[in-house]
Design an enzyme around this catalytic site. Structure first.
Site, PDB file in Angstrom:
ATOM      1  CE1 TYR A   1      22.755  -2.112-182.866  1.00  0.00           C
ATOM      2  CE2 TYR A   1      22.473  -1.371-180.605  1.00  0.00           C
ATOM      3  CZ  TYR A   1      22.533  -1.098-181.969  1.00  0.00           C
ATOM      4  OH  TYR A   1      22.363   0.183-182.402  1.00  0.00           O
TER       5      TYR A   1
ATOM      6  N   GLY B   1      22.111   7.547-179.615  1.00  0.00           N
ATOM      7  CA  GLY B   1      23.256   7.341-178.746  1.00  0.00           C
ATOM      8  C   GLY B   1      22.959   7.281-177.267  1.00  0.00           C
TER       9      GLY B   1
ATOM     10  CB  CYS C   1      33.606 -25.356-180.690  1.00  0.00           C
ATOM     11  SG  CYS C   1      35.151 -26.249-180.550  1.00  0.00           S
TER      12      CYS C   1
ATOM     13  CE1 TYR D   1      30.964  -3.275-180.340  1.00  0.00           C
ATOM     14  CE2 TYR D   1      28.883  -4.354-179.840  1.00  0.00           C
ATOM     15  CZ  TYR D   1      29.700  -3.685-180.727  1.00  0.00           C
ATOM     16  OH  TYR D   1      29.255  -3.428-181.997  1.00  0.00           O
TER      17      TYR D   1
END
Length: 481
Positions: A409, A267, A380, A353
């Protein structure tokens, strides 16, 4: 960007060379004599020409430096045994599995695909854990047959394992995941420690689960796991987590379970933009270690093996994504759009996000910004905006844009939206670049399509008029990377 000159070359002063997560760019970021960007002593604009764009670039020195920062901080601050585990969902590949294994880390997989990648990449099975809130029977058996610890997330995991493990066979190694009920300030989608989460047993279920596992010959509970979220800059929630985990650890030992592993998850955040100020790896580990030591001492518990699962903070800063500028659209008094040759298929984080990044023009990184643009992708989709209201020097078609901190990610969440092939990945170190993931080609996207037989006649006729992809009529084929 601040510079210092060494041996005739201009280098960026990174904020904290001992803690890559606090830097905006890879540790080896530099400027050549013409003030063009280098990473791993490789000129970024040359990489773009050689391999094509979009292109993921990973800096080996930053990756290894981050692995060592976690490993050494644990040895420095925690007197008991310890093991940092790479959360491979951040960026899974044979190269990454091999690299973190060579640095003495373990690996966290969340699917059969990630588990296979880890094993084929040379990660020792005793240093792998399998996560997941809805594991299939095939995934559970794959882990068991390869002596991989299974992190049980719910009763379904336990019920299936009780059926799948043959009688009188060696027990499956288990780690129990629970939600500690700790909130932290991060994006709603990446908070996992509060009670209202799809991950882990609820706190009020733990005692019943632990008692139910007593005497079960098919199971050996050897660890506990909890995780409070991602991209966290706060330290206090990790202190709170140690207290909660120590309470559960005492209960497991009172019930006779041989629990010796305490996995506090990951984290720790990284620096994406100038205003971000995450703790250093050393400080994060120090806080976690001291909290675990204090919590165990208060309960007269021997120190467990302390495990943590860095993902983003291990790989993100090592990554740079290169794009080539294409079209431009200016709406006077409203907005200027500058389009690149990638976007949401190679980096879905901004649209998912609202993530922010730092970027530079690769051949003019010190040029003063003289316009504000929206840097947009080629998909698109109106929401395919990489960075809004971005100050940039005026760019032209063909310029290479370097977007930093994209190691986590981006590749792992990439897609073929609009049937766009995924980018290649190169590893750079000491002036050399090595291809570690090939660029997909348009033909690759058809590999798993199955055409019904009754459509074949029409298709065979139409195929005769299709020219090969990547070829200009009358010219040479575009290079493959």
């Amino acid at each position: 960007m601040t510079q210092a000159t060494t041996s005739g070359r201009t280098y960026e002063k990174n904020l904290d060379p001992d803690s890559p997560n606090r830097n905006l760019t890879p540790l080896t970021t530099a400027l050549d004599t013409k003030e063009r960007l280098l990473v791993g002593d490789c000129l970024l604009s040359d990489l773009a020409k050689r391999y094509g764009t979009p292109l993921y670039v990973l800096d080996e020195q930053t990756l290894r430096g981050t692995c060592r920062a976690y490993r050494e901080a644990l040895k420095r601050h925690y007197p008991g045994p310890s093991l940092p585990i790479y959360a491979s969902k951040a960026n899974s590949s044979l190269m990454m599995s091999s690299l973190v294994a060579s640095e003495g880390l373990g690996l966290d997989a969340v699917s059969a695909g990630e588990l296979l990648t880890a094993l084929r990449g040379g990660m020792p099975n005793e240093r792998i854990v399998l996560h997941g809130n809805n594991k299939s029977d095939e995934e559970l058996l794959f882990a068991y047959n390869n002596n991989v610890t299974v992190v049980v997330d719910n009763q379904h995991d336990l019920d299936r394992l009780a059926v799948l493990i043959p009688k009188e066979a060696p027990p499956v190694q288990l780690m129990l995941r629970f939600t500690p009920g700790i909130e932290c300030h991060t994006h709603e989608y990446i908070r996992t420690g509060h009670i209202d989460s799809k991950f882990g047993f609820d706190p009020n279920q733990i005692e019943a689960v632990l008692r139910g596992l007593v005497g079960q010959s098919w199971a050996r509970l050897s660890g506990l796991h909890a995780h409070i979220g991602s991209q966290i800059f706060e330290l206090e929630p990790h202190r709170d987590l140690a207290v909660v985990m120590a309470e559960v650890l005492k209960l497991t030992r009172d019930l006779g379970h041989p629990v010796n592993d305490l996995n506090v998850g990951g984290g720790l955040g990284i620096r994406y933009v100038e205003s971000d100020d995450p703790p250093s790896i050393d400080r994060w580990v120090q806080v976690v270690a001291e909290a675990v030591i204090t919590s165990c001492q208060k309960r007269d518990l021997d120190l467990p093996r302390l495990m943590c699962e860095p993902g983003r903070s291990l790989v993100a800063t090592a990554g740079v994504t290169l794009y080539t500028v294409g079209s431009r659209k200016t709406l006077p008094g409203i907005r200027t759009y500058v389009a690149i040759d990638g976007g949401m298929s190679d980096n879905p984080r901004p649209i998912t996000y609202q993530s922010l990044y730092t970027c530079r023009v690769a051949e003019r990184p010190l040029a003063e910004p003289n316009e504000v643009v929206d840097l947009v992708g080629k998909h698109c989709e109106s929401g395919d905006v990489l960075l809004k209201n971005l100050p940039l020097p005026i760019t032209h078609s063909g310029d290479v844009i370097a977007v930093f901190a994209t190691g986590a990610y981006n590749a792992s969440m990439s897609s073929n939206y609009n049937r766009i092939p995924r980018p290649a990945t190169v590893l750079v170190n000491n002036g050399a670049s090595e291809l570690v993931q090939r660029r997909e080609q348009p033909d690759d996207l058809l590999r798993y399509d199955v055409l019904p037989e009754r459509f074949r006649e029409v298709t065979l006729n139409s195929e005769k008029g299709v020219k090969p992809s990547g070829r200009v009529r009358g010219g040479e084929s575009a290079p493959r990377s």
